[in-house]
Design a protein around this motif. Sequence first.
Motif, short mmCIF file in Angstrom:
data_model
loop_
_atom_site.label_atom_id
_atom_site.label_comp_id
_atom_site.label_asym_id
_atom_site.label_seq_id
_atom_site.Cartn_x
_atom_site.Cartn_y
_atom_site.Cartn_z
N THR A 122 82.61 36.84 46.45
CA THR A 122 83.59 37.81 46.91
C THR A 122 83.02 39.02 47.36
OG1 THR A 122 83.65 38.95 44.63
CG2 THR A 122 85.27 37.18 44.72
N ILE A 123 81.94 39.33 47.34
CA ILE A 123 81.02 40.34 48.01
C ILE A 123 80.81 40.02 49.49
CG2 ILE A 123 78.84 41.61 48.24
CD1 ILE A 123 78.63 41.63 45.00
N GLY A 135 87.05 41.55 44.82
CA GLY A 135 85.71 41.47 44.34
C GLY A 135 85.43 42.58 43.37
N GLN A 167 78.74 34.83 38.32
CA GLN A 167 77.84 35.37 38.98
C GLN A 167 77.96 34.76 40.48
OE1 GLN A 167 74.23 34.28 36.95
NE2 GLN A 167 74.26 36.40 35.80
N ASN A 205 85.08 40.75 34.65
CA ASN A 205 84.26 40.51 33.84
C ASN A 205 83.36 41.49 33.05
OD1 ASN A 205 84.21 37.92 35.11
ND2 ASN A 205 82.75 38.31 36.89
N ARG A 206 83.80 42.56 33.17
CA ARG A 206 83.37 43.70 32.24
C ARG A 206 84.28 44.26 31.54
NH1 ARG A 206 80.66 42.48 36.58
NH2 ARG A 206 78.49 42.91 37.04
N SER A 208 93.22 40.33 41.47
CA SER A 208 92.28 39.62 42.44
C SER A 208 93.26 38.53 43.06
CB SER A 208 91.19 39.29 41.79
OG SER A 208 90.22 39.99 41.18
N GLU A 218 81.22 36.36 41.85
CA GLU A 218 80.91 37.54 42.08
C GLU A 218 80.29 37.73 43.63
OE1 GLU A 218 79.56 40.37 39.72
OE2 GLU A 218 80.87 40.11 37.94
N LYS A 219 79.32 36.86 43.89
CA LYS A 219 78.55 37.02 44.98
C LYS A 219 79.41 36.40 46.34
CE LYS A 219 74.30 35.29 47.33
NZ LYS A 219 73.39 34.32 47.40
N TYR A 245 87.59 41.55 40.55
CA TYR A 245 87.09 40.41 39.59
C TYR A 245 85.57 40.98 38.77
CZ TYR A 245 84.69 35.95 38.46
OH TYR A 245 83.97 34.93 37.80
N ARG A 246 85.03 41.97 39.31
CA ARG A 246 83.95 42.66 38.62
C ARG A 246 84.36 43.15 37.47
NH1 ARG A 246 78.77 45.53 41.49
NH2 ARG A 246 78.32 43.20 42.02
N GLU A 247 85.41 44.04 37.62
CA GLU A 247 86.04 44.72 36.56
C GLU A 247 86.49 43.73 35.46
OE1 GLU A 247 86.22 48.11 35.76
OE2 GLU A 247 84.81 48.24 37.47
#
Length: 117
Positions: free
Chosen positions: A14-15, A49, A8, A56-57, A71, A11-12, A52-54
């Motif tokens: 990278t945003i 990001g 988390q 994590n899912r 990434s 992710e923040k 990276y989000r992908e």
Amino acid sequence: MTNKEFAQVLEKRTIEFAIEVLKLSGSLPNTPESLVLRNQISRSGTSIGANYREANRSRSPKDFKNKIKISLAESSETDYWLEIIEKMQLSNSANISQLRIEAKELLAIFTSVANKL
């Protein structure tokens, strides 16, 4: 910090990095050279990001590893474009050096994660 908490936070991070890259991109002069750089850095800086989000899912460890490596590569590429912008003095933003530090830190994080997989 648990893996979920770390994910988390990263992710923040990278945003926030993507937003700063887009702000820099928007501040570049309207020249043919800058338009190329604007396009390249906007794509690579936001891709870090997104991938990276992908990751994590992801549905499998193989997919996770692939997204982490993307990434990693995008972090390196973003630093490359930042270095060119810096050396060409295309922006008065003092933020470029901070963005380069962050790009290198993200690269180190994703390298470490990839090496552990």
